[in-house]
Write a protein that holds these residues in place. Structure first.
Motif, PDB file in Angstrom:
ATOM      1  N   ALA A  20      -7.041 -12.712  -9.128  1.00  0.00           N
ATOM      2  CA  ALA A  20      -5.686 -12.659  -8.584  1.00  0.00           C
ATOM      3  C   ALA A  20      -5.445 -11.403  -7.757  1.00  0.00           C
ATOM      4  O   ALA A  20      -4.545 -11.380  -6.920  1.00  0.00           O
ATOM      5  CB  ALA A  20      -4.662 -12.737  -9.711  1.00  0.00           C
ATOM      6  N   VAL A  21      -6.230 -10.371  -7.965  1.00  0.00           N
ATOM      7  CA  VAL A  21      -6.083  -9.139  -7.181  1.00  0.00           C
ATOM      8  C   VAL A  21      -7.092  -9.101  -6.033  1.00  0.00           C
ATOM      9  O   VAL A  21      -6.753  -8.741  -4.909  1.00  0.00           O
ATOM     10  CB  VAL A  21      -6.234  -7.891  -8.085  1.00  0.00           C
ATOM     11  N   ILE A  22      -8.323  -9.503  -6.294  1.00  0.00           N
ATOM     12  CA  ILE A  22      -9.385  -9.385  -5.293  1.00  0.00           C
ATOM     13  C   ILE A  22      -9.204 -10.375  -4.140  1.00  0.00           C
ATOM     14  O   ILE A  22      -9.374 -10.005  -2.971  1.00  0.00           O
ATOM     15  CB  ILE A  22     -10.763  -9.551  -5.946  1.00  0.00           C
ATOM     16  N   LEU A  23      -8.872 -11.612  -4.439  1.00  0.00           N
ATOM     17  CA  LEU A  23      -8.744 -12.617  -3.375  1.00  0.00           C
ATOM     18  C   LEU A  23      -7.675 -12.253  -2.343  1.00  0.00           C
ATOM     19  O   LEU A  23      -7.962 -12.226  -1.142  1.00  0.00           O
ATOM     20  CB  LEU A  23      -8.487 -13.999  -3.977  1.00  0.00           C
ATOM     21  N   PRO A  24      -6.437 -11.918  -2.742  1.00  0.00           N
ATOM     22  CA  PRO A  24      -5.450 -11.525  -1.728  1.00  0.00           C
ATOM     23  C   PRO A  24      -5.813 -10.222  -1.011  1.00  0.00           C
ATOM     24  O   PRO A  24      -5.511 -10.056   0.166  1.00  0.00           O
ATOM     25  CB  PRO A  24      -4.152 -11.347  -2.509  1.00  0.00           C
ATOM     26  N   THR A  25      -6.502  -9.319  -1.717  1.00  0.00           N
ATOM     27  CA  THR A  25      -6.908  -8.062  -1.092  1.00  0.00           C
ATOM     28  C   THR A  25      -7.921  -8.318   0.016  1.00  0.00           C
ATOM     29  O   THR A  25      -7.805  -7.757   1.117  1.00  0.00           O
ATOM     30  CB  THR A  25      -7.507  -7.105  -2.137  1.00  0.00           C
ATOM     31  N   LEU A  26      -8.905  -9.149  -0.254  1.00  0.00           N
ATOM     32  CA  LEU A  26      -9.886  -9.474   0.781  1.00  0.00           C
ATOM     33  C   LEU A  26      -9.250 -10.218   1.946  1.00  0.00           C
ATOM     34  O   LEU A  26      -9.557  -9.942   3.117  1.00  0.00           O
ATOM     35  CB  LEU A  26     -11.029 -10.300   0.186  1.00  0.00           C
ATOM     36  N   PRO A  63     -10.127  -0.077   3.664  1.00  0.00           N
ATOM     37  CA  PRO A  63      -9.701   0.908   2.661  1.00  0.00           C
ATOM     38  C   PRO A  63      -8.192   0.921   2.440  1.00  0.00           C
ATOM     39  O   PRO A  63      -7.728   1.273   1.355  1.00  0.00           O
ATOM     40  CB  PRO A  63     -10.201   2.241   3.202  1.00  0.00           C
ATOM     41  N   THR A  64      -7.418   0.524   3.445  1.00  0.00           N
ATOM     42  CA  THR A  64      -5.965   0.493   3.293  1.00  0.00           C
ATOM     43  C   THR A  64      -5.548  -0.468   2.182  1.00  0.00           C
ATOM     44  O   THR A  64      -4.621  -0.190   1.426  1.00  0.00           O
ATOM     45  CB  THR A  64      -5.304   0.076   4.618  1.00  0.00           C
ATOM     46  N   PHE A  65      -6.235  -1.592   2.068  1.00  0.00           N
ATOM     47  CA  PHE A  65      -5.909  -2.569   1.031  1.00  0.00           C
ATOM     48  C   PHE A  65      -6.786  -2.416  -0.207  1.00  0.00           C
ATOM     49  O   PHE A  65      -6.381  -2.757  -1.315  1.00  0.00           O
ATOM     50  CB  PHE A  65      -6.037  -3.992   1.580  1.00  0.00           C
ATOM     51  N   PHE A  66      -8.008  -1.905  -0.050  1.00  0.00           N
ATOM     52  CA  PHE A  66      -8.944  -1.807  -1.158  1.00  0.00           C
ATOM     53  C   PHE A  66      -8.549  -0.738  -2.173  1.00  0.00           C
ATOM     54  O   PHE A  66      -8.604  -0.970  -3.379  1.00  0.00           O
ATOM     55  CB  PHE A  66     -10.351  -1.513  -0.630  1.00  0.00           C
ATOM     56  N   ILE A  67      -8.146   0.431  -1.719  1.00  0.00           N
ATOM     57  CA  ILE A  67      -7.840   1.539  -2.628  1.00  0.00           C
ATOM     58  C   ILE A  67      -6.671   1.212  -3.559  1.00  0.00           C
ATOM     59  O   ILE A  67      -6.786   1.408  -4.772  1.00  0.00           O
ATOM     60  CB  ILE A  67      -7.644   2.847  -1.844  1.00  0.00           C
ATOM     61  N   PRO A  68      -5.533   0.697  -3.068  1.00  0.00           N
ATOM     62  CA  PRO A  68      -4.467   0.329  -4.006  1.00  0.00           C
ATOM     63  C   PRO A  68      -4.883  -0.780  -4.983  1.00  0.00           C
ATOM     64  O   PRO A  68      -4.502  -0.751  -6.159  1.00  0.00           O
ATOM     65  CB  PRO A  68      -3.322  -0.144  -3.117  1.00  0.00           C
ATOM     66  N   ALA A  69      -5.689  -1.736  -4.526  1.00  0.00           N
ATOM     67  CA  ALA A  69      -6.154  -2.799  -5.419  1.00  0.00           C
ATOM     68  C   ALA A  69      -7.073  -2.239  -6.497  1.00  0.00           C
ATOM     69  O   ALA A  69      -6.995  -2.647  -7.661  1.00  0.00           O
ATOM     70  CB  ALA A  69      -6.875  -3.878  -4.616  1.00  0.00           C
ATOM     71  N   LEU A  70      -7.915  -1.288  -6.130  1.00  0.00           N
ATOM     72  CA  LEU A  70      -8.801  -0.667  -7.105  1.00  0.00           C
ATOM     73  C   LEU A  70      -8.010   0.092  -8.165  1.00  0.00           C
ATOM     74  O   LEU A  70      -8.285  -0.036  -9.366  1.00  0.00           O
ATOM     75  CB  LEU A  70      -9.780   0.279  -6.408  1.00  0.00           C
ATOM     76  N   VAL A  71      -7.021   0.847  -7.736  1.00  0.00           N
ATOM     77  CA  VAL A  71      -6.190   1.591  -8.683  1.00  0.00           C
ATOM     78  C   VAL A  71      -5.441   0.629  -9.609  1.00  0.00           C
ATOM     79  O   VAL A  71      -5.358   0.859 -10.825  1.00  0.00           O
ATOM     80  CB  VAL A  71      -5.212   2.521  -7.923  1.00  0.00           C
ATOM     81  N   LEU A  95      -6.347  -2.480 -10.488  1.00  0.00           N
ATOM     82  CA  LEU A  95      -7.285  -3.096 -11.425  1.00  0.00           C
ATOM     83  C   LEU A  95      -7.751  -2.114 -12.494  1.00  0.00           C
ATOM     84  O   LEU A  95      -7.909  -2.487 -13.654  1.00  0.00           O
ATOM     85  CB  LEU A  95      -8.494  -3.656 -10.670  1.00  0.00           C
ATOM     86  N   LEU A  96      -7.979  -0.872 -12.128  1.00  0.00           N
ATOM     87  CA  LEU A  96      -8.385   0.120 -13.131  1.00  0.00           C
ATOM     88  C   LEU A  96      -7.276   0.353 -14.152  1.00  0.00           C
ATOM     89  O   LEU A  96      -7.542   0.523 -15.342  1.00  0.00           O
ATOM     90  CB  LEU A  96      -8.782   1.430 -12.460  1.00  0.00           C
ATOM     91  N   GLY A  97      -6.037   0.361 -13.703  1.00  0.00           N
ATOM     92  CA  GLY A  97      -4.909   0.512 -14.619  1.00  0.00           C
ATOM     93  C   GLY A  97      -4.792  -0.657 -15.582  1.00  0.00           C
ATOM     94  O   GLY A  97      -4.576  -0.479 -16.781  1.00  0.00           O
ATOM     95  N   ILE A  98      -4.955  -1.860 -15.057  1.00  0.00           N
ATOM     96  CA  ILE A  98      -4.895  -3.062 -15.913  1.00  0.00           C
ATOM     97  C   ILE A  98      -6.068  -3.070 -16.889  1.00  0.00           C
ATOM     98  O   ILE A  98      -5.896  -3.362 -18.079  1.00  0.00           O
ATOM     99  CB  ILE A  98      -4.881  -4.342 -15.053  1.00  0.00           C
ATOM    100  N   ALA A  99      -7.249  -2.728 -16.412  1.00  0.00           N
ATOM    101  CA  ALA A  99      -8.439  -2.738 -17.270  1.00  0.00           C
ATOM    102  C   ALA A  99      -8.315  -1.682 -18.376  1.00  0.00           C
ATOM    103  O   ALA A  99      -8.695  -1.930 -19.520  1.00  0.00           O
ATOM    104  CB  ALA A  99      -9.684  -2.483 -16.450  1.00  0.00           C
TER     105      ALA A  99
END
Length: 75
Positions: free
Chosen positions: A27-33, A57-65, A67-71
């Motif tokens: 749900a996070v990776i698909l819209p980010t890509l 990187p504009t979309f990847f960095i917020p998605a990474l943060v 996902l790390l928070g959720i994980a």
């Protein structure tokens, strides 16, 4: 109330171990890509082809943060 375990910590990373972990990642990776590819396409169409790398990187960095928070919360 105890949290459900969706991710397991392996080294410095988190690996999904529950179907909800995989669902959250999708749900996070698909819209980010999709946003990164559309951003690159739009920059190229507007004549900024030399900076089309900027959309990733504009979309990847917020998605990474996110996902790390959720994980971290669901480990």
């Amino acid at each position: 109330m105890k949290h459900e375990i969706w991710f397991e910590k392996v080294g410095l990373s988190y690996i999904p171990c529950h179907w909800k972990g995989f669902a959250v990642m999708g749900a996070v990776i698909l819209p980010t890509l999709c946003a990164a590819f559309v951003g690159q396409w739009a920059l190229d169409r507007f004549g900024y082809g030399s900076v089309d790398w900027l959309a990733f990187p504009t979309f990847f960095i917020p998605a990474l943060v996110l996902l790390l928070g959720i994980a971290k919360r669901h480990r």
